[in-house]
Write an enzyme that holds these catalytic residues in place. Sequence first.
Site, PDB file in Angstrom:
ATOM      1  CE1 TYR A  69      18.596   0.708  22.230  1.00 20.25           C
ATOM      2  CE2 TYR A  69      20.108  -0.468  20.406  1.00 20.25           C
ATOM      3  CZ  TYR A  69      20.303   0.376  22.170  1.00 20.25           C
ATOM      4  OH  TYR A  69      20.813   1.134  22.485  1.00 20.25           O
ATOM      5  CG  LEU A 216      30.793   9.329  17.081  1.00 21.04           C
ATOM      6  CD1 LEU A 216      30.096   8.770  15.839  1.00 21.04           C
ATOM      7  CD2 LEU A 216      32.371   8.988  16.868  1.00 21.04           C
ATOM      8  N   GLY A 219      29.734  18.275  20.614  1.00 16.26           N
ATOM      9  CA  GLY A 219      29.884  19.260  21.408  1.00 16.26           C
ATOM     10  C   GLY A 219      30.715  20.699  20.955  1.00 16.26           C
TER      11      GLY A 219
END
Length: 290
Positions: A69, A216, A219
Amino acid sequence: MSEPTTPVALASGSFLLGGDLPVTRLGYGTMQLTGPGVWGDPADPDEAVRVLRRTAELGVNFIDTADAYGPFTADLLLRKALHPYTDDLVIATKAGFTRPAPGVWVPVGRPEYLRQQVELSLRHLGVERIDLLQLHRIDPKLPVAEQVGELAALQSEGKIRHIGLSEVTVAEIEEAGRTATIASVQNRFNLADRASEDVLDYCEARGLGFIPWFPLATGVLAGTDSPLTRIAIEHDAAPSQLALAWLLRRSPAMLPIPGTSSVAHLEENTAAAGIQLTDEQFQSLEAAAA
């Protein structure tokens, strides 16, 4: 900056990671504390530090990061915000990807590379031992035993406490388990994407932590007339909070790590720990997702 409040994350319950590390079941993931393409510094580094400090105030003691990251941007922010760490903070990190460019991820599981990345993570995080080191991806070019074996060697040297895997099948967990004791699995899993349900069930049955990434995603389930939206209104909550509440209810082995670069969004996510779904609401969401 928000004032300290009750550590609401504690309402999510706890899980004994690796049999000896108690963690809040609702954790935090650092991937969004970087620039576009998970590359370089975030737009607002000061807010990133505030987010990390707020996680501790809210009672979150399980933070998931990775050398990839940034690379290492999230780790350095984590050290800046929270070092020296409290005794109860559990940091999970990963190794096994190279990052040649923004948005580009190349799995590399050569033992010498994994060892190098673990040593760098120790230095960047400012710790003498990594609580949970997850193989970010199995490198298909090398035997699993060779990759996991190097992590087991680092574990025997006292540089890793527990070993985890990421994006694996049940068969791959079992194969890795012949070389080292596996404490956790991190696979993509959310209300709308349950392709790893067999892996989750396997982990629950054997006491392994299951860390769903991208937790989370909802859609089309968050549409105006959807069960997710309707139940969210009943709880005076956001659909994303219901998605987290569903994950926490789905399995006692579930350890969601929602990430964000905003204190306000962090507080909203963490408040999901206190949402209790009824059996009917849980089943309604389950049916809608199916």
